[in-house]
Design an enzyme around this catalytic site. Structure first.
Site, PDB file in Angstrom:
ATOM      1  N   LYS A  54      25.879  -0.216 -13.371  1.00 44.33           N
ATOM      2  CA  LYS A  54      27.337  -0.376 -13.491  1.00 44.33           C
ATOM      3  C   LYS A  54      27.778   0.247 -14.800  1.00 44.33           C
ATOM      4  CE  LYS A  54      30.703  -2.619 -11.203  1.00 44.33           C
ATOM      5  NZ  LYS A  54      30.702  -3.049  -9.801  1.00 44.33           N
TER       6      LYS A  54
HETATM    7  N1  GLU Z   1      32.206  -0.943  -7.213  1.00 46.52           N
HETATM    8  C1  GLU Z   1      31.762  -1.290  -5.903  1.00 46.52           C
HETATM    9  C2  GLU Z   1      30.950  -2.562  -5.928  1.00 46.52           C
HETATM   10  O1  GLU Z   1      31.099  -3.371  -6.826  1.00 46.52           O
HETATM   11  C3  GLU Z   1      31.070  -0.152  -5.182  1.00 46.52           C
HETATM   12  C4  GLU Z   1      29.890   0.460  -5.872  1.00 46.52           C
HETATM   13  C5  GLU Z   1      29.390   1.729  -5.212  1.00 46.52           C
HETATM   14  O2  GLU Z   1      29.902   2.164  -4.208  1.00 46.52           O
HETATM   15  O3  GLU Z   1      28.440   2.281  -5.776  1.00 46.52           O
HETATM   16  O4  GLU Z   1      30.201  -2.845  -5.040  1.00 46.52           O
END
Ligand code: GLU
Length: 442
Positions: A132
């Site tokens: 993240k």
């Molecule tokens: N931000 C989204 C989540 O928290 C998607 C992450 C992604 O597609 O890599 O799952």
């Protein structure tokens, strides 16, 4: 008191923190999202059998990168922003997870979000680890040019650890397909390539996938319907309250309304609105698109923001930020079921209260996994340069979500644990099994 502690305290006392605030990542934060995640891990360890000997892996992010992001502002000054990219675990594949732009972003938060991505990706069995990123900024205060410069500089700074086979960012809170286009372009310019697979959630004309924008909300709806069937809750005619009406809450709300549910209350950063007969969701979505929030929506009554938690409803969908449902409001919630569209919206203390009150919680790590599932489809399509139609994408998404949910439901029934612990059992076993297979290097 040890000598080291007293020296540190003396040094801290000598610094005027009001003039030079500590970076957020040095703030004491035991009760923050990372603390919540650690408690969730502790609950799963007794269920891991012999794999428990690798469990410490789950409590230590593999790699943390903190970057300074300096940019020229439109007024000629230079501003510095604090950026992060955390790769929590890459045992099952490259890191994968979004990038968030928010004024309250902290390292503890990004660490927790990266760990929840590891669990989520393993729960739906896509071949990724967890990662993240985030920048501590209120993007609403930036011009478009400033936003682009900040995004590009951040991408350049984290460019040493991201890549289509290393770590693949995607949209999250306050980031979207345009931001992903700038990230893809910056990475491509720096590597002298056209590297569409370095990010997902891109515009469809730039290697994005049909259905990606709606995927998280569609996944929330899909698992919600599955769980409702298990507990004998009829969606048609049910009452739903939604917190956050963006990409996740807005889409989920629309799908539930189309299935005959009444969206009786919606809350976001701009206000809390209520309508007993059910809000007109298509008009509300249009209002949010034009005004940036649900605040001021005409066909509704305004209620106090704290009363949101008292709303009589069957389903509550927190689809905003972390720690919204906590020990102070969990006892007031009227819903039969909570579907976590957001990441980390419920604290462990609230989980216990809800379980005692027999309110079913569909945890983030399965409920909002639709987004990353279609991100996986996007990445696969980018590698093969062959693109699927939307029906195929939605059908594959629904199949994966139903399958993953059924597995988690079975574990929760079998082992008499919450759906959150059941999802952690399924996911952590997968992560730690690959950890064991790969072994320690050297
Ligand atoms: N931000 C989204 C989540 O928290 C998607 C992450 C992604 O597609 O890599 O799952």
């Amino acid at each position: 008191m040890s000598k080291a502690t007293s020296t540190a305290q003396a040094a801290a006392a000598a610094v005027d923190h009001s003039a030079h605030p500590l970076p957020s990542y040095l703030e004491a934060d035991n009760l923050g999202p990372w603390g919540n995640y650690l408690q969730q891990v502790d609950r799963v360890i007794p269920h891991l059998g012999s794999l428990a000997r690798w469990a410490e892996t789950l409590k230590r992010p593999k790699r943390i990168l903190i970057v300074d992001v300096p940019i020229h502002m439109d007024d000629g000054t230079v501003a510095h922003f604090e950026g992060y990219r955390v790769q929590h675990n890459v045992s099952r594949g490259p890191g994968k997870g979004g990038v968030r732009f928010h004024q309250d972003v902290t390292l503890s938060e990004v660490m927790a979000l990266s760990a929840w991505m590891s669990v989520k990706n393993a729960a739906v069995n896509v071949p990724y680890g967890g990662a993240k990123g985030g920048i501590r900024v209120d993007p609403k205060k930036l011009s478009r040019g400033e936003l682009e410069r900040m995004t590009r500089r951040y991408t350049s700074e984290i460019g040493i650890i991201i890549g289509p086979n290393k770590d693949i960012p995607a949209p999250d809170v306050n980031t979207n397909d345009q931001i992903m286009a700038w990230m893809m372009d910056t990475y491509s310019m720096n590597t002298g390539s056209t590297s569409t697979g370095v990010v997902t959630g891109k515009p469809v004309d730039l290697g994005g996938s049909l259905g990606r924008r709606e995927a998280t909300g569609r996944g929330v709806f899909t698992v919600g319907v599955e769980a409702a069937n298990h507990i004998g809750l009829e969606i048609s005619g049910s009452r739903i309250a939604v917190q956050g009406f963006g990409n996740v809450g807005g889409v989920a709300g629309k799908l539930f309304a189309e299935a005959g549910a009444r969206i009786v209350a919606v809350q976001d950063h701009g206000g809390t609105i209520y309508r007993e007969a059910g809000l007109d969701v298509p008009s509300l979505l249009k209002h949010v698109e034009e005004n940036g929030s649900v605040g001021g929506f005409p066909e509704s009554e305004v209620i106090a923001s704290d009363s949101f938690w008292d709303v009589e409803c069957d389903i509550l969908i927190p689809a905003a930020l972390e720690q919204q449902i906590n020990a102070s409001n969990a006892g007031r919630i009227k819903a039969r079921m909570i579907i976590e569209g957001a990441n980390g919206p419920t604290t462990p203390a609230a989980d216990d209260i809800l379980q005692e009150r027999n309110i079913l919680v569909l945890p983030d790590v399965i409920a909002n996994a639709g987004g990353v599932t279609v991100s996986y489809f996007e990445w696969v399509q980018d590698f093969s340069s062959f693109f699927w139609d939307e029906d195929e994408i939605n059908a594959r998404l629904v199949k994966i979500m139903k399958h993953a949910f059924a597995a988690v439901w079975a574990v929760s029934q079998d082992q008499k644990v919450s759906l959150r612990t059941a999802t952690f059992i399924v996911a952590c076993k997968r992560i730690l099994h690959t950890r064991e297979l790969r072994g320690l290097y050297p």
